[in-house]
Design a protein around this motif. Structure first.
Motif, PDB file in Angstrom:
ATOM      1  N   VAL A 174       0.824  -1.223  -0.034  1.00 61.63           N
ATOM      2  CA  VAL A 174      -0.126  -0.071   0.083  1.00 61.63           C
ATOM      3  C   VAL A 174       0.834   1.220   0.002  1.00 61.63           C
ATOM      4  O   VAL A 174       1.697   1.284   0.896  1.00 61.63           O
ATOM      5  N   LEU A 175       0.925   1.888  -1.085  1.00 61.75           N
ATOM      6  CA  LEU A 175       1.720   3.149  -1.473  1.00 61.75           C
ATOM      7  C   LEU A 175       1.065   4.502  -1.176  1.00 61.75           C
ATOM      8  O   LEU A 175       0.172   4.683  -1.736  1.00 61.75           O
ATOM      9  N   VAL A 176       1.598   5.340  -0.242  1.00 59.44           N
ATOM     10  CA  VAL A 176       0.900   6.465   0.139  1.00 59.44           C
ATOM     11  C   VAL A 176       1.832   7.761  -0.677  1.00 59.44           C
ATOM     12  O   VAL A 176       2.801   7.880  -0.522  1.00 59.44           O
ATOM     13  N   CYS A 177       1.203   8.496  -1.584  1.00 53.77           N
ATOM     14  CA  CYS A 177       1.811   9.394  -2.309  1.00 53.77           C
ATOM     15  C   CYS A 177       1.458  10.969  -1.943  1.00 53.77           C
ATOM     16  O   CYS A 177       0.245  11.045  -1.384  1.00 53.77           O
ATOM     17  N   GLY A 178       2.170  11.850  -2.133  1.00 54.52           N
ATOM     18  CA  GLY A 178       1.756  13.013  -2.084  1.00 54.52           C
ATOM     19  C   GLY A 178       2.939  13.926  -1.738  1.00 54.52           C
ATOM     20  O   GLY A 178       4.168  13.599  -1.518  1.00 54.52           O
ATOM     21  N   PRO A 179       2.861  15.420  -2.001  1.00 56.16           N
ATOM     22  CA  PRO A 179       4.130  16.194  -1.945  1.00 56.16           C
ATOM     23  C   PRO A 179       4.524  16.514  -0.356  1.00 56.16           C
ATOM     24  O   PRO A 179       3.906  16.200   0.543  1.00 56.16           O
ATOM     25  N   THR A 180       5.642  17.142  -0.262  1.00 58.74           N
ATOM     26  CA  THR A 180       5.817  17.507   1.093  1.00 58.74           C
ATOM     27  C   THR A 180       4.675  18.033   2.090  1.00 58.74           C
ATOM     28  O   THR A 180       4.029  18.831   1.331  1.00 58.74           O
TER      29      THR A 180
ATOM     30  N   SER B  99       3.840  -5.310 -10.838  1.00 55.41           N
ATOM     31  CA  SER B  99       2.557  -5.964 -11.120  1.00 55.41           C
ATOM     32  C   SER B  99       2.097  -6.968 -10.054  1.00 55.41           C
ATOM     33  O   SER B  99       1.058  -6.772  -9.716  1.00 55.41           O
ATOM     34  N   SER B 100       3.238  -7.654  -9.745  1.00 59.95           N
ATOM     35  CA  SER B 100       2.617  -8.780  -8.487  1.00 59.95           C
ATOM     36  C   SER B 100       2.710  -7.987  -6.997  1.00 59.95           C
ATOM     37  O   SER B 100       1.851  -8.671  -6.152  1.00 59.95           O
ATOM     38  N   GLY B 101       3.452  -6.968  -6.868  1.00 57.22           N
ATOM     39  CA  GLY B 101       3.756  -6.689  -5.629  1.00 57.22           C
ATOM     40  C   GLY B 101       2.635  -5.373  -5.344  1.00 57.22           C
ATOM     41  O   GLY B 101       2.154  -5.584  -3.850  1.00 57.22           O
ATOM     42  N   LEU B 102       2.279  -4.631  -6.202  1.00 57.16           N
ATOM     43  CA  LEU B 102       1.572  -3.491  -5.467  1.00 57.16           C
ATOM     44  C   LEU B 102       0.186  -3.864  -5.321  1.00 57.16           C
ATOM     45  O   LEU B 102      -0.622  -4.707  -6.031  1.00 57.16           O
ATOM     46  N   SER B 103      -0.590  -3.325  -4.233  1.00 58.16           N
ATOM     47  CA  SER B 103      -2.104  -3.862  -3.851  1.00 58.16           C
ATOM     48  C   SER B 103      -2.915  -2.443  -3.873  1.00 58.16           C
ATOM     49  O   SER B 103      -4.021  -2.513  -4.436  1.00 58.16           O
ATOM     50  N   LEU B 104      -2.474  -1.385  -3.429  1.00 59.97           N
ATOM     51  CA  LEU B 104      -3.190  -0.072  -3.497  1.00 59.97           C
ATOM     52  C   LEU B 104      -2.109   1.095  -3.547  1.00 59.97           C
ATOM     53  O   LEU B 104      -1.394   1.371  -2.939  1.00 59.97           O
TER      54      LEU B 104
ATOM     55  N   LYS C  60       1.391  12.486   4.806  1.00 60.99           N
ATOM     56  CA  LYS C  60       1.722  10.990   4.422  1.00 60.99           C
ATOM     57  C   LYS C  60       1.654  10.387   5.770  1.00 60.99           C
ATOM     58  O   LYS C  60       1.216   9.261   5.718  1.00 60.99           O
ATOM     59  N   THR C  61       2.823  10.810   6.638  1.00 57.03           N
ATOM     60  CA  THR C  61       3.373  10.006   7.682  1.00 57.03           C
ATOM     61  C   THR C  61       2.095   9.767   8.580  1.00 57.03           C
ATOM     62  O   THR C  61       1.816   8.604   9.093  1.00 57.03           O
ATOM     63  N   THR C  62       1.267  10.749   8.696  1.00 58.68           N
ATOM     64  CA  THR C  62      -0.130  10.708   9.716  1.00 58.68           C
ATOM     65  C   THR C  62      -1.080   9.563   9.138  1.00 58.68           C
ATOM     66  O   THR C  62      -1.455   8.829   9.907  1.00 58.68           O
ATOM     67  N   THR C  63      -1.227   9.592   7.906  1.00 60.80           N
ATOM     68  CA  THR C  63      -2.159   8.771   7.200  1.00 60.80           C
ATOM     69  C   THR C  63      -1.410   7.286   7.545  1.00 60.80           C
ATOM     70  O   THR C  63      -2.132   6.400   7.743  1.00 60.80           O
ATOM     71  N   LEU C  64      -0.147   7.126   7.241  1.00 59.56           N
ATOM     72  CA  LEU C  64       0.568   5.793   7.281  1.00 59.56           C
ATOM     73  C   LEU C  64       0.459   5.217   8.667  1.00 59.56           C
ATOM     74  O   LEU C  64       0.066   4.122   9.175  1.00 59.56           O
TER      75      LEU C  64
ATOM     76  N   VAL D 296       3.408  -4.429   3.209  1.00 57.61           N
ATOM     77  CA  VAL D 296       4.242  -3.342   3.084  1.00 57.61           C
ATOM     78  C   VAL D 296       3.476  -2.131   2.766  1.00 57.61           C
ATOM     79  O   VAL D 296       2.670  -1.938   2.041  1.00 57.61           O
ATOM     80  N   LEU D 297       3.721  -1.200   3.957  1.00 57.72           N
ATOM     81  CA  LEU D 297       3.086   0.054   3.783  1.00 57.72           C
ATOM     82  C   LEU D 297       4.124   0.903   3.737  1.00 57.72           C
ATOM     83  O   LEU D 297       5.309   1.051   4.393  1.00 57.72           O
ATOM     84  N   ALA D 298       4.195   1.844   2.514  1.00 54.46           N
ATOM     85  CA  ALA D 298       5.176   2.882   2.506  1.00 54.46           C
ATOM     86  C   ALA D 298       4.819   4.127   1.865  1.00 54.46           C
ATOM     87  O   ALA D 298       3.573   4.272   1.403  1.00 54.46           O
ATOM     88  N   THR D 299       5.601   5.400   2.129  1.00 59.03           N
ATOM     89  CA  THR D 299       5.239   6.458   1.394  1.00 59.03           C
ATOM     90  C   THR D 299       6.119   6.959   0.484  1.00 59.03           C
ATOM     91  O   THR D 299       7.196   6.321   0.105  1.00 59.03           O
ATOM     92  N   MET D 300       5.719   7.693  -0.705  1.00 58.74           N
ATOM     93  CA  MET D 300       6.541   7.975  -1.679  1.00 58.74           C
ATOM     94  C   MET D 300       6.331   9.731  -2.156  1.00 58.74           C
ATOM     95  O   MET D 300       5.054   9.901  -1.855  1.00 58.74           O
TER      96      MET D 300
END
Ligand code: ZN
Length: 525
Positions: A282-288, A403-408, A292-296, A376-380
């Motif tokens: 699950v990848l959380v994206c967004g600018p500075t 393709s096999s790793g990403l979920s959301l 993102k951290t709070t959502t994580l 895996v939860l991550a931010t980018m």
């Protein structure tokens, strides 16, 4: 012979300028004003005894001359002071500026310098007054320490996320707070005081006081009673001096739920679906500064941490999370995201949280871990879900693995909420109101910002996340794995769609009267 009123008033003004009521260090000393005052006092003493029987002054104008000498000095000073404060207090009314000028506070908010009970500690637990002045702080030092503590305390009270201390010009520094993503000026300090405040912060952050040009990093903690707040400090040389940015870590982030962050029910169920799976990323994206951290953290709070082994790697650890093994990145000690991830994978984790994917190695390990039976939860740091996909491909993650790793994928922005105490019905042009009505939207339910004491005059209080979700379906999986022209397609169609989704989500808040059209335009417009 009214010699005494003038002399007394001159003495009072001199005193008021030299010893202003409480903010001695926040008053920029102006030699010009002092010379003018002394000159005026001498002029009074010289002129008044000589007015009577002076052939140049007709006797009927004598009292007028008396009044002129009595008021001339203070008026000149007043004009000088008002022009001084004009730049720093443009939003204040004339009478407020006049009051500030009379009190000698020069448009700087008067704050009593007193013991507040808040104490600052360095990484080794040493208290600020022991570090600055080596335990024998003189009266000047004590004033600096009290001012540093006040600035920190005021920032925490106003829920600021950052404190910025920058040189404005060669005579003064601006202390600004970032509250709900927007900067506001807390006070303007003379350069000498600011340098002392900077040094005290650098001392408690274990930085080299002599180094004023090269960038430095540090950290300190503030404690009052049994609550504590952590700070990350960065300094660097700047034009006219040195600048300091202090980041206030949000200790409450550890208690947030997805609902607290502002994610609506429908999106919550999609996120919870992805979090409930035993593997996938699950990848959380967004600018500075997009939260993102709070959502994580709120995602981690939605995971049952009693039955699942959760390990997180963060830079820095913002808040303590019970039942999570939190590891902090430390470049000096060679603890990086990649090296930590490699060691974590040997500790049988179920859920891995990656503070931020920045480099190829971290991206590769994280996606591989997601593919091999870990959640895996991550931010980018990127603008939208499509750009996140492109970025991962650019970082060298193979399309098959991706393709096999990403979920959301999830992209978010933060929208400021209108202050409930002062928001007022939105003033729209007749054409705009008609446009909304045609789309079936009631413009009468829209609001705009006003400003009151509760919200610091900004009209906004608190923020909500607006999100665009992209579930990685089987169809998208095939496309990622097999379509060589995917990046181009994502760039053209994908980004447009992602932007539209974010706009729709933010507009929903405008229609509900939670945020304003101006804020909508600022964030996603
Ligand atoms: Zn308000």
């Amino acid at each position: 012979m009214p010699v005494f009123p003038q002399s007394l008033m001159a003495a009072w003004f001199l005193l008021a300028q030299a010893v202003p009521l409480e903010s001695a260090t926040s008053l920029p000393f102006s030699p010009l004003k002092l010379i003018l005052l002394v000159g005026w006092a001498c002029f009074c003493l010289y002129l008044t005894p000589r007015l009577k029987d002076n052939p140049l002054v007709p006797s009927e104008y004598e009292s007028l001359f008396q009044v002129a000498t009595l008021l001339g000095g203070p008026l000149v000073i007043l004009v000088l002071v008002l022009t001084d404060t004009r730049a720093s207090a443009r939003d204040k009314s004339f009478w407020d500026r006049l009051k500030d000028a009379m009190l000698g506070t020069m448009g700087v908010k008067p704050m009593p310098v007193e013991e507040s009970g808040l104490q600052l500690f360095d990484a080794n637990g040493a208290e600020l007054s022991r570090l600055y002045g080596h335990g024998e702080a003189g009266p000047g030092d004590r004033h600096v320490l009290a001012m540093t503590v006040q600035i920190i305390e005021e920032a925490v009270r106003q829920r600021a996320s950052d404190i910025l201390i920058d040189p404005k010009d060669h005579t003064s520094y601006a202390v600004r707070l970032r509250v709900d993503g927007a900067l506001r000026t807390l006070r303007i300090l003379p350069a000498a005081t600011s340098r002392a405040v900077l040094n005290s912060v650098k001392a408690v952050s274990s930085m080299d006081l002599a180094e004023r040009r090269r960038p430095q990093d540090g950290a300190f903690t503030a404690r009052k009673g049994d609550t504590s707040v952590s700070f990350r400090v960065a300094s660097s040389g700047a034009l006219n001096g040195e600048k300091l940015s202090i980041r206030i870590l949000n200790q409450n982030a550890g208690r947030f739920t997805l609902a607290d962050v502002g994610i609506p029910e429908q999106q919550r169920s999609i996120i919870l679906g992805a979090l409930g799976k035993p593997f996938g990323m699950v990848l959380v994206c967004g600018p500075t500064g997009s939260g993102k951290t709070t959502t994580l953290y709120s995602m981690l709070n939605a995971i049952d941490r009693q039955t699942r082994n959760v390990i997180s790697v963060e830079d820095p650890i913002e808040a303590h999370l019970p039942n999570v093994s939190q590891i902090e990145i430390n470049a000096k000690a060679k603890i990086t995201f990649a090296s930590s991830l490699r060691s974590i994978l040997r500790q049988d984790p179920d859920v891995i949280c990656v503070g931020e994917i920045r480099d190829e190695e971290t991206a590769e390990i994280a996606v591989r871990a997601a593919q091999t039976g870990h959640l895996v939860l991550a931010t980018m740091h990127c603008d939208s879900n499509p750009t996140a996909l492109i970025r991962l491909l650019d970082l060298g993650v193979s399309p098959m693995l991706l393709s096999s790793g990403l979920s959301l994928l999830m992209t978010q922005r933060l929208v400021r909420k209108l202050c409930r105490q002062c928001k007022r019905p939105a003033r729209l042009s007749p054409a705009a109101a008609e446009g909304f009505r045609k789309r079936g939207i009631d413009p009468g339910r829209m609001f705009q910002a006003a400003g009151c004491d509760a919200c610091g005059g900004t009209g906004y209080l608190g923020r909500l996340a607006v999100c665009d979700l992209l579930s990685v379906t089987d169809e998208l999986r095939t496309e990622i794995a097999n379509n060589p022209g995917l990046a181009a397609k994502l760039r053209s169609e994908g980004e447009k769609k992602s932007r539209t989704n974010l706009k729709n989500e933010a507009f929903r808040l405008v229609v509900a009267g939670i945020t304003s059209l101006d804020e909508f335009k600022r964030v996603v417009g």
